[in-house]
Design a protein around this motif. Sequence first.
Motif, PDB file in Angstrom:
ATOM      1  N   LEU A   1      -2.760   8.232   5.966  1.00 38.65           N
ATOM      2  CA  LEU A   1      -4.081   8.176   5.326  1.00 38.65           C
ATOM      3  C   LEU A   1      -4.237   6.895   4.517  1.00 38.65           C
ATOM      4  O   LEU A   1      -5.308   6.293   4.480  1.00 38.65           O
ATOM      5  N   GLU A   2      -3.156   6.452   3.881  1.00 42.53           N
ATOM      6  CA  GLU A   2      -3.198   5.193   3.109  1.00 42.53           C
ATOM      7  C   GLU A   2      -3.417   3.993   4.028  1.00 42.53           C
ATOM      8  O   GLU A   2      -4.076   3.031   3.658  1.00 42.53           O
TER       9      GLU A   2
ATOM     10  N   PHE B   1      -8.458  12.523   1.770  1.00 42.60           N
ATOM     11  CA  PHE B   1      -7.481  13.302   2.535  1.00 42.60           C
ATOM     12  C   PHE B   1      -8.023  13.727   3.897  1.00 42.60           C
ATOM     13  O   PHE B   1      -7.340  14.389   4.656  1.00 42.60           O
TER      14      PHE B   1
ATOM     15  N   VAL C   1      -6.991   3.677   4.600  1.00 45.02           N
ATOM     16  CA  VAL C   1      -7.640   3.027   3.448  1.00 45.02           C
ATOM     17  C   VAL C   1      -7.401   1.517   3.511  1.00 45.02           C
ATOM     18  O   VAL C   1      -8.312   0.719   3.278  1.00 45.02           O
TER      19      VAL C   1
ATOM     20  N   SER D   1      -7.835   6.538  -3.063  1.00 43.97           N
ATOM     21  CA  SER D   1      -6.496   6.512  -2.475  1.00 43.97           C
ATOM     22  C   SER D   1      -5.908   7.920  -2.399  1.00 43.97           C
ATOM     23  O   SER D   1      -5.685   8.568  -3.414  1.00 43.97           O
ATOM     24  N   PRO D   2      -5.631   8.404  -1.186  1.00 39.49           N
ATOM     25  CA  PRO D   2      -5.033   9.741  -1.055  1.00 39.49           C
ATOM     26  C   PRO D   2      -3.658   9.826  -1.703  1.00 39.49           C
ATOM     27  O   PRO D   2      -3.318  10.844  -2.302  1.00 39.49           O
ATOM     28  N   ALA D   3      -2.876   8.741  -1.623  1.00 37.77           N
ATOM     29  CA  ALA D   3      -1.517   8.775  -2.179  1.00 37.77           C
ATOM     30  C   ALA D   3      -1.543   8.844  -3.700  1.00 37.77           C
ATOM     31  O   ALA D   3      -0.632   9.397  -4.315  1.00 37.77           O
ATOM     32  N   VAL D   4      -2.597   8.285  -4.317  1.00 35.58           N
ATOM     33  CA  VAL D   4      -2.722   8.385  -5.775  1.00 35.58           C
ATOM     34  C   VAL D   4      -3.334   9.741  -6.130  1.00 35.58           C
ATOM     35  O   VAL D   4      -2.901  10.416  -7.052  1.00 35.58           O
TER      36      VAL D   4
ATOM     37  N   ALA E   1       0.826  -1.212   0.000  1.00 37.20           N
ATOM     38  CA  ALA E   1       0.000   0.000   0.000  1.00 37.20           C
ATOM     39  C   ALA E   1       0.858   1.260   0.000  1.00 37.20           C
ATOM     40  O   ALA E   1       0.476   2.279  -0.566  1.00 37.20           O
ATOM     41  N   LEU E   2       2.016   1.216   0.654  1.00 42.76           N
ATOM     42  CA  LEU E   2       2.838   2.419   0.778  1.00 42.76           C
ATOM     43  C   LEU E   2       4.002   2.437  -0.220  1.00 42.76           C
ATOM     44  O   LEU E   2       4.856   3.322  -0.151  1.00 42.76           O
ATOM     45  N   ASN E   3       4.016   1.483  -1.140  1.00 40.81           N
ATOM     46  CA  ASN E   3       5.098   1.415  -2.138  1.00 40.81           C
ATOM     47  C   ASN E   3       6.483   1.452  -1.506  1.00 40.81           C
ATOM     48  O   ASN E   3       7.350   2.218  -1.916  1.00 40.81           O
TER      49      ASN E   3
ATOM     50  N   LYS F   1       7.001   6.043  -4.595  1.00 39.86           N
ATOM     51  CA  LYS F   1       5.674   6.537  -4.232  1.00 39.86           C
ATOM     52  C   LYS F   1       5.113   7.486  -5.287  1.00 39.86           C
ATOM     53  O   LYS F   1       3.942   7.835  -5.258  1.00 39.86           O
TER      54      LYS F   1
ATOM     55  N   VAL G   1      -3.161  12.687  -4.710  1.00 36.53           N
ATOM     56  CA  VAL G   1      -2.316  13.879  -4.596  1.00 36.53           C
ATOM     57  C   VAL G   1      -1.531  14.118  -5.887  1.00 36.53           C
ATOM     58  O   VAL G   1      -1.334  15.262  -6.312  1.00 36.53           O
TER      59      VAL G   1
ATOM     60  N   ILE H   1       0.597  11.323   4.398  1.00 35.78           N
ATOM     61  CA  ILE H   1      -0.155  10.662   3.323  1.00 35.78           C
ATOM     62  C   ILE H   1      -0.130   9.150   3.546  1.00 35.78           C
ATOM     63  O   ILE H   1      -1.128   8.456   3.324  1.00 35.78           O
ATOM     64  N   ASP H   2       1.009   8.642   4.031  1.00 34.69           N
ATOM     65  CA  ASP H   2       1.088   7.209   4.343  1.00 34.69           C
ATOM     66  C   ASP H   2       0.084   6.845   5.434  1.00 34.69           C
ATOM     67  O   ASP H   2      -0.546   5.785   5.382  1.00 34.69           O
TER      68      ASP H   2
END
Lengths: 83, 565
Positions: free
Chosen positions: A43-44, B165, A47, B486-489, A13-15, B422, B491, A40-41
């Motif tokens: 928040l991931e 977010f 998810v 997905s917040p990471a995608v 999920a966090l690459n 990332k 952004v 951001i991690d």
Amino acid sequence: MEIEKLKEQIIDALNLEDLTPADIEDDAPLFGEGLGLDSIDALELIVLMEKFYGIKLQNPAEGKNIFKSVNCMAAYIEANRTK
Amino acid sequence: MIRIIADNILSPLGATTAENLAAVREGRSALAEHRHEGMPEAFVASLFDTPLSFEEGLKLGIRAALADAEAKGRPVNPSAADTLFVVSSTKGNIADFEPLADSARRVAQHFGNANRPVVVSNACISGLSALITAKRLLESGEYRTAIVVGYDVQSKFIVSGFQSFKALAPDPCRPFDGDRCGLNLGEAVATMVLTVSANEGGWIMRSGAVNNDANHISNPSRTAEGSLRAIEGALTLKDADGSQSVIAADDLACISAHGTATLYNDEMEAVAIDRAGLSHVPVFSLKGYYGHTMGAAGLLESIITLHAVEEGWIPATRGFEEEGTSRPINVSGNVREVALGDDGKPKRKVLKLLSGFGGCNAAVVFELQDNLSRPTVIDRTEAAGLSADVRVTISSPASLTELYKELKAKDEANGNYPKFYKMDPLSKLGYIASEMLLEKEAAMTGCERFTAREDRAVVICTRHGSLADDLAYQDTISRADEYFPSPAVFVYTLPNIVTGEIALRNHYYGETSCFDNLDNDNMTIERLVRTAFADRRITSVIGGWLDYVDADHFSADLAVYHSKE
């Protein structure tokens, strides 16, 4: 709750491409210096918990305690999972 | 002088600037609960009753602003060769997954304009970036009039991203208040018409600056590094003889802040305002009336500010009750009068601020001038030539991951950058191209890398922007049974994030800008790179072309530019 599986889910999920589950210690802090994770991690990870375990966390501030370590996260998931 | 001769706001509060101004004066807001199809959660936003597409919105706004110019006795010919369209948007036409430049070109053609429009996509500061770019292009003498228009449709794409977010407030937002808990989104089309003109009275755009935090792609700097530098840049004026003067805090009637009502944005702005010595200047936010209108915000909020101050009042911060920032600033929940200056007349300079994802911050100073009979000199910055001393190009087919690994193997001390994994493909491409470029520069000139500097800007042109990431994000929200935004995608669906990544990696506090351009046309790209040198603090620009469609179709062409001046 299988800790190894959770670690794999986190890495995915966090690459965290350069890491293997063995690089993440069960009790080491997830945030701060350790893995170099950021907001951001966090928040991931919220998810991730919803996607795989059906846990809806409305207040991201709660994450602070849940994501202290992989062990902490696993315990929270075990207690709150709906799938 | 760059003069504002006409404007228009089309929002849920009204179809003219006058209607919108009256609504703000009366404290009205269109914030209400909405629900988009296919989304599990409701949200509070200010939306048009009838959906208005991106291109139709731009056309309506432009038409209304042209009518305003006509009514003011300053008709503008939109099809004239010296009229330029500048479009400001973050994800305007995301519904069609189409380059913004294509929409902008169709809109310009609709008005019979043959010039290639400038499209600014600089996250939430886009509106001010667009004004600053328009001002610089007008000052270079290439155009006489610029029609600057901003709009974003609050689609499921955008709303779900902000929800992921955890940035949205469940109620109407409360900027700068102790109980603020997030922002609301909003829709509006805002248009300003700028022209080069000698002094005839009215509002001028005095100065503007953009600076990066070099801190994080979504968190504002806790010490407000970028916002402070943007404020300082905007308050410092260059006179015709080359001397500098600084606008005094006491000359400012008010500060029109970004004030999104997120915990971190408002805190950061309070720190910036305090550090800049402006803590006693009246501050307000308009987000409680309109929500965050994204690409329109810089224009809409400037228009309301200018008209209100001209009428002698400072808008109330709707939703504000009690101070909620660590540094005291002068916010009020009530309408206030513009204070008198030393000359006994109401103060007539205002400062507009915005900050956005990608670490970007913008500040602009507007000034209301008397109608003087004495003609003033028109500022003109002769466009100096550029030299591209170091250049790097990459094109498909190539593996970005393999290129990263090569860079890493070459430089054990600095090459390891796990964050690479990332990034979205556009940022990966930008990272690799800029790393190769900067390594080459260091080898050629012996300059040290990674020393913090504010004299270097990053200016990127792209056509497809974050398209690959847009599709990846869409995939996380398209199925009801697999709905996990997905917040990471999300952004990275802001194409300017790549400029922030480069600034962050290299500790650049200078300007960062992202433009959507039809193709890798050197003339347009160099023209836009050149605008960054209008900020006298900038001595070099990492600039050029980055475009990524898919693994088989991408290209990068970056250079280190210096001005020949």
